[in-house]
Design a protein around this motif. Structure first.
Motif, PDB file in Angstrom:
ATOM      1  N   PRO A 121       0.815  -1.225   0.000  1.00 53.80           N
ATOM      2  CA  PRO A 121       0.000   0.000   0.000  1.00 53.80           C
ATOM      3  C   PRO A 121       0.845   1.271   0.000  1.00 53.80           C
ATOM      4  CG  PRO A 121      -0.934  -1.603   1.499  1.00 53.80           C
ATOM      5  CD  PRO A 121       0.390  -2.147   1.066  1.00 53.80           C
ATOM      6  N   GLU A 122       1.975   1.244   0.665  1.00 57.49           N
ATOM      7  CA  GLU A 122       2.834   2.438   0.670  1.00 57.49           C
ATOM      8  C   GLU A 122       3.395   2.711  -0.726  1.00 57.49           C
ATOM      9  OE1 GLU A 122       4.673   2.586   5.192  1.00 57.49           O
ATOM     10  OE2 GLU A 122       5.545   1.171   3.749  1.00 57.49           O
ATOM     11  N   HIS A 123       3.814   1.665  -1.406  1.00 56.92           N
ATOM     12  CA  HIS A 123       4.313   1.856  -2.778  1.00 56.92           C
ATOM     13  C   HIS A 123       3.191   2.336  -3.694  1.00 56.92           C
ATOM     14  CE1 HIS A 123       8.410   0.444  -2.423  1.00 56.92           C
ATOM     15  NE2 HIS A 123       8.019  -0.644  -1.783  1.00 56.92           N
ATOM     16  N   ARG A 124       1.989   1.815  -3.505  1.00 56.14           N
ATOM     17  CA  ARG A 124       0.870   2.252  -4.340  1.00 56.14           C
ATOM     18  C   ARG A 124       0.541   3.722  -4.092  1.00 56.14           C
ATOM     19  NH1 ARG A 124      -1.520  -3.150  -2.827  1.00 56.14           N
ATOM     20  NH2 ARG A 124      -1.260  -4.482  -4.688  1.00 56.14           N
ATOM     21  N   ALA A 125       0.573   4.138  -2.835  1.00 45.27           N
ATOM     22  CA  ALA A 125       0.280   5.538  -2.516  1.00 45.27           C
ATOM     23  C   ALA A 125       1.324   6.461  -3.146  1.00 45.27           C
ATOM     24  CB  ALA A 125       0.235   5.729  -1.002  1.00 45.27           C
ATOM     25  N   THR A 126       2.567   6.052  -3.090  1.00 47.56           N
ATOM     26  CA  THR A 126       3.630   6.854  -3.710  1.00 47.56           C
ATOM     27  C   THR A 126       3.457   6.906  -5.218  1.00 47.56           C
ATOM     28  OG1 THR A 126       5.142   6.199  -1.937  1.00 47.56           O
ATOM     29  CG2 THR A 126       6.122   7.138  -3.927  1.00 47.56           C
ATOM     30  N   ALA A 127       3.066   5.774  -5.811  1.00 45.93           N
ATOM     31  CA  ALA A 127       2.846   5.740  -7.256  1.00 45.93           C
ATOM     32  C   ALA A 127       1.724   6.680  -7.657  1.00 45.93           C
ATOM     33  CB  ALA A 127       2.530   4.313  -7.704  1.00 45.93           C
ATOM     34  N   GLU A 128       0.643   6.687  -6.884  1.00 46.86           N
ATOM     35  CA  GLU A 128      -0.488   7.563  -7.196  1.00 46.86           C
ATOM     36  C   GLU A 128      -0.089   9.033  -7.061  1.00 46.86           C
ATOM     37  OE1 GLU A 128      -3.565   6.918  -8.411  1.00 46.86           O
ATOM     38  OE2 GLU A 128      -2.687   4.936  -8.738  1.00 46.86           O
ATOM     39  N   ALA A 129       0.753   9.353  -6.076  1.00 42.67           N
ATOM     40  CA  ALA A 129       1.208  10.734  -5.913  1.00 42.67           C
ATOM     41  C   ALA A 129       2.049  11.174  -7.117  1.00 42.67           C
ATOM     42  CB  ALA A 129       2.022  10.868  -4.628  1.00 42.67           C
ATOM     43  N   HIS A 130       2.917  10.292  -7.579  1.00 44.59           N
ATOM     44  CA  HIS A 130       3.705  10.619  -8.774  1.00 44.59           C
ATOM     45  C   HIS A 130       2.803  10.777  -9.990  1.00 44.59           C
ATOM     46  CE1 HIS A 130       7.634  10.427  -7.029  1.00 44.59           C
ATOM     47  NE2 HIS A 130       7.554   9.143  -6.698  1.00 44.59           N
ATOM     48  N   ALA A 131       1.837   9.897 -10.137  1.00 44.78           N
ATOM     49  CA  ALA A 131       0.935   9.969 -11.286  1.00 44.78           C
ATOM     50  C   ALA A 131       0.121  11.260 -11.260  1.00 44.78           C
ATOM     51  CB  ALA A 131       0.012   8.751 -11.306  1.00 44.78           C
ATOM     52  N   SER A 137       7.332   8.291 -15.079  1.00 42.81           N
ATOM     53  CA  SER A 137       8.429   7.338 -14.910  1.00 42.81           C
ATOM     54  C   SER A 137       8.522   6.857 -13.469  1.00 42.81           C
ATOM     55  CB  SER A 137       9.755   7.983 -15.332  1.00 42.81           C
ATOM     56  OG  SER A 137       9.759   8.279 -16.715  1.00 42.81           O
ATOM     57  N   GLN A 138       8.459   7.803 -12.518  1.00 42.21           N
ATOM     58  CA  GLN A 138       8.499   7.424 -11.100  1.00 42.21           C
ATOM     59  C   GLN A 138       7.259   6.633 -10.711  1.00 42.21           C
ATOM     60  OE1 GLN A 138       9.167  10.321 -12.449  1.00 42.21           O
ATOM     61  NE2 GLN A 138      10.679  11.528 -11.289  1.00 42.21           N
ATOM     62  N   ALA A 139       6.123   6.976 -11.332  1.00 43.28           N
ATOM     63  CA  ALA A 139       4.883   6.253 -11.034  1.00 43.28           C
ATOM     64  C   ALA A 139       4.993   4.794 -11.481  1.00 43.28           C
ATOM     65  CB  ALA A 139       3.704   6.939 -11.718  1.00 43.28           C
ATOM     66  N   VAL A 140       5.580   4.554 -12.662  1.00 44.48           N
ATOM     67  CA  VAL A 140       5.772   3.188 -13.137  1.00 44.48           C
ATOM     68  C   VAL A 140       6.697   2.420 -12.198  1.00 44.48           C
ATOM     69  CG1 VAL A 140       6.866   1.824 -14.969  1.00 44.48           C
ATOM     70  CG2 VAL A 140       5.285   3.653 -15.566  1.00 44.48           C
ATOM     71  N   GLN A 141       7.755   3.060 -11.763  1.00 46.92           N
ATOM     72  CA  GLN A 141       8.689   2.394 -10.848  1.00 46.92           C
ATOM     73  C   GLN A 141       7.991   1.955  -9.561  1.00 46.92           C
ATOM     74  OE1 GLN A 141      11.490   5.705 -10.729  1.00 46.92           O
ATOM     75  NE2 GLN A 141      13.053   4.446 -11.702  1.00 46.92           N
ATOM     76  N   ALA A 200       8.605   7.309 -19.284  1.00 51.20           N
ATOM     77  CA  ALA A 200       7.291   6.668 -19.404  1.00 51.20           C
ATOM     78  C   ALA A 200       6.223   7.736 -19.631  1.00 51.20           C
ATOM     79  CB  ALA A 200       6.987   5.864 -18.149  1.00 51.20           C
ATOM     80  N   ASP A 201       5.084   7.299 -20.133  1.00 48.00           N
ATOM     81  CA  ASP A 201       3.953   8.210 -20.299  1.00 48.00           C
ATOM     82  C   ASP A 201       2.753   7.673 -19.519  1.00 48.00           C
ATOM     83  OD1 ASP A 201       3.175   6.025 -21.782  1.00 48.00           O
ATOM     84  OD2 ASP A 201       3.334   7.028 -23.723  1.00 48.00           O
TER      85      ASP A 201
END
Length: 231
Positions: A121-131, A137-141, A200-201
């Motif tokens: 969940p922490e990685h998902r929250a960070t991904a959503e913030a980047h998105a 690119s950071q969101a994909v990572q 990434a896009d």
């Protein structure tokens, strides 16, 4: 203005004077040698360009001749040549953009997780913030890290430090064969933005996001499962 001819005459006159100022007929070969010797004196070369300047002069002359020939051969003359050069530059720029930044050496794939352990969940929250900020690119990572961490938390993958994205995708693909191809594609997207110098896009992120959502409800095919149960 004195030129090579004047210098030759001066050299010949010098020989005449050295013979007692008596005019004599000097053979051609000795006269040429005398003139060559006279011209070799440093006083005649004080204003000569240095070797670098001579090389640059030859280079610019060669470039000028080349451009002149190309201009004559190009459709439309000089204007056509400019258009052709711009087209070549545009093609090179498009090729570099498509292939990404050139690599200095072989691709080195490092560990998937750079920092300490974090939950899915922490990685998902960070991904959503980047998105949300458009940092695809950071969101994909982070979404790829969320996928692997989630599989570890479900014990579908062993929690092994130092695992790469490619290794995680290959191991997870054996347990989730229906998603093996998508796992490999997600790992490739992670490698491209992390080590390949590419960007990434939004669509790339949505692809990895869809995989993450599908894997949450995916049923693993564990070793020893009966074929009937696996169908």
């Amino acid at each position: 203005m004195s030129g090579a001819g004047g210098t030759t005459a001066a050299a010949a006159e010098l020989l005449i004077r050295s013979s007692g100022d008596i005019p004599v007929d000097i053979p051609r070969v000795p006269a040429r040698e005398a003139a060559r010797h006279e011209l070799s004196e440093p006083m005649y070369h004080e204003n000569d360009p240095n070797p670098l300047q001579r090389a640059l002069d030859h280079l610019w002359s060669w470039i000028g001749d080349l451009l002149s020939s190309a201009s004559d051969a190009a459709p439309g003359g000089p204007a056509g040549l400019v258009v052709l050069v711009l087209i070549v530059i545009a093609l090179i720029a498009a090729l570099l953009w498509r292939l990404g930044a050139p690599q200095r050496g072989p691709l080195v794939t490092e560990a998937l997780f750079e920092s300490g352990p974090r939950s899915a969940p922490e990685h998902r929250a960070t991904a959503e913030a980047h998105a949300a900020a458009g940092r695809w690119s950071q969101a994909v990572q982070e979404r790829m890290r969320a996928i692997v961490r989630s599989l570890e938390e479900r014990t579908l993958l062993d929690a092994r430090p130092g695992r790469t994205a490619d290794e995680a995708a290959a191991e997870a693909g054996r347990t989730l064969p229906a998603h093996a191809a998508r796992l490999r594609a997600a790992a490739q997207a992670f490698d491209d933005v992390t080590y390949g110098g590419r960007s990434a896009d939004r669509q790339a992120y949505l692809t990895v996001l869809a995989l993450d959502l599908d894997l949450e409800s995916a049923t693993p095919q564990l070793s020893g499962t009966l074929p009937e149960a696996a169908e």
